[in-house]
Design an enzyme around this catalytic site. Sequence first.
Site, PDB file in Angstrom:
ATOM      1  N   ARG A 175      13.597   4.417  -2.944  1.00 61.04           N
ATOM      2  CA  ARG A 175      14.343   3.552  -3.876  1.00 61.04           C
ATOM      3  C   ARG A 175      14.427   4.160  -5.277  1.00 61.04           C
ATOM      4  O   ARG A 175      14.372   3.445  -6.279  1.00 61.04           O
ATOM      5  CB  ARG A 175      13.733   2.144  -3.983  1.00 61.04           C
ATOM      6  CG  ARG A 175      13.845   1.199  -2.801  1.00 61.04           C
ATOM      7  CD  ARG A 175      15.242   1.033  -2.255  1.00 61.04           C
ATOM      8  NE  ARG A 175      15.531   2.088  -1.339  1.00 61.04           N
ATOM      9  CZ  ARG A 175      15.077   2.148  -0.088  1.00 61.04           C
ATOM     10  NH1 ARG A 175      14.351   1.204   0.383  1.00 61.04           N
ATOM     11  NH2 ARG A 175      15.377   3.152   0.699  1.00 61.04           N
ATOM     12  N   SER A 255      16.123  -7.137  -2.657  1.00 63.23           N
ATOM     13  CA  SER A 255      14.681  -7.095  -2.966  1.00 63.23           C
ATOM     14  C   SER A 255      14.492  -7.008  -4.480  1.00 63.23           C
ATOM     15  O   SER A 255      15.136  -6.186  -5.126  1.00 63.23           O
ATOM     16  CB  SER A 255      14.032  -5.875  -2.331  1.00 63.23           C
ATOM     17  OG  SER A 255      14.264  -5.888  -0.947  1.00 63.23           O
ATOM     18  N   GLU A 356      12.745  -3.543  -8.598  1.00 64.27           N
ATOM     19  CA  GLU A 356      13.728  -2.661  -7.955  1.00 64.27           C
ATOM     20  C   GLU A 356      15.059  -2.618  -8.723  1.00 64.27           C
ATOM     21  O   GLU A 356      15.624  -1.539  -8.910  1.00 64.27           O
ATOM     22  CB  GLU A 356      13.979  -3.102  -6.506  1.00 64.27           C
ATOM     23  CG  GLU A 356      14.832  -2.094  -5.776  1.00 64.27           C
ATOM     24  CD  GLU A 356      15.239  -2.504  -4.386  1.00 64.27           C
ATOM     25  OE1 GLU A 356      14.365  -2.536  -3.509  1.00 64.27           O
ATOM     26  OE2 GLU A 356      16.436  -2.766  -4.177  1.00 64.27           O
TER      27      GLU A 356
END
Length: 361
Positions: A175, A255, A356
């Site tokens: 990520r 998320s 995130e």
Amino acid sequence: MISSGMSVPTSFTLLERVPLAEHTSIRLGGPARRLAVCADEAQVRECLDWARGEGAPVQVLGGGSNILFPDSGFAGVVLKVGIPGLEFSEESESWLVRAGAGESWDGLAAAAAARGLQGVECLSGIPGSVGATPVQNVGAYGQELADTLVSVSALDRETLETAVLDRGECGLGYRTSRFKGVDRDRWIILAITLRLRPGGRPALGYPELAAQFPGGGVPEGEAGIAAVREAVLRLRRSKSMVLDPGDPDSVSVGSFFTNPILGAEALAAFRKRVRNEGDGMAPPAFTAVGGTKIPAAWLIEKAGFPKGLRKGGVGVSSKHALALVNYGGSTAELRSLASDIQAAVLARFGVSLELEPVVVR
Ligand SMILES: Cc1cc2nc3c(=O)[nH]c(=O)nc-3n(C[C@H](O)[C@H](O)[C@H](O)COP(=O)(O)OP(=O)(O)OC[C@H]3O[C@@H](n4cnc5c(N)ncnc54)[C@H](O)[C@@H]3O)c2cc1C
């Protein structure tokens, strides 16, 4: 539109005082002083040049599904990258896909599945634009962009020069990438190139996805890719992980936290802490690059933030504890809930949760 007296740029679309909540999947964010929509490289360059002349800060925007703007909005130019283009070309044993940054990512995944091309089937249903996918190396169900990315064409905001960055130069990780890390706000991605395989077996490395095909019974070839795409979309819908105007739990950025990856020492300390709690908790754990991945959703729930919890106008998704949802609240409320979760997880487990989405200040 533009107020009089200002030098009006000619090529790109420029709007004034645009509510950013209308351009983000989580429907949060105050007004952008200006929103510029750029449909090709020349327009991006002209917009950057013009904003520089105006002394205005620039924030790049794609589909708005992984970004959090403040309630006060953005006092500069939000540059929305709307560059179209989707081309598939056959090579000897593979296909190259070149896609403009403004294309829909899921549109690309659907077009690849329709051609029976393997490589992005597990990334079906991820919202947003093609141009943002390298930014956090999008990933899901055991696949990530890094598996198929060949290169990124990007424009350097400082020099206004373009460059082609090979996958190895993109700093892709779990990520993350150089575009989100060391080089945040330096490059505007104009297009990406992927390499996909015809007739390849779909990736079924992720247990929850494999369980959709008992006995490994995936159809051969093109039908297999299509079947995996459908299974991924089904799973994602069940967790509100596709954008759906009829599903209030999908008003999110997906998320909100990444799953922490613990090195050996941190893992031992975490396990000791869990044992000392003495209530028989068995945290799930998965081997990952750089250590052991502990699902953030598990930590969040065990730290006292169950699915469906509401705090003011925001809350934890009723389907997935990793998604924070806007039920009509504000960015301030959402950030406050996120901070409470981070503090509780740190206090209980000694583990730091990282955000995130990209937070614009
Ligand atoms: C319901 C839901 C489910 C999701 N599921 C997943 C998932 O499974 N896996 C996953 O990885 N992500 C997931 N996401 C997050 C998100 O969809 C991805 O990160 C997506 O790639 C963001 O694309 P975007 O165009 O909306 O980016 P934006 O939100 O517009 O921007 C995100 C960041 O990328 C930058 N950016 C955007 N376009 C460009 C460009 N052309 N050049 C340079 N920088 C750019 C922005 O400046 C910002 O920093 C989910 C989000 C939602 C809402």
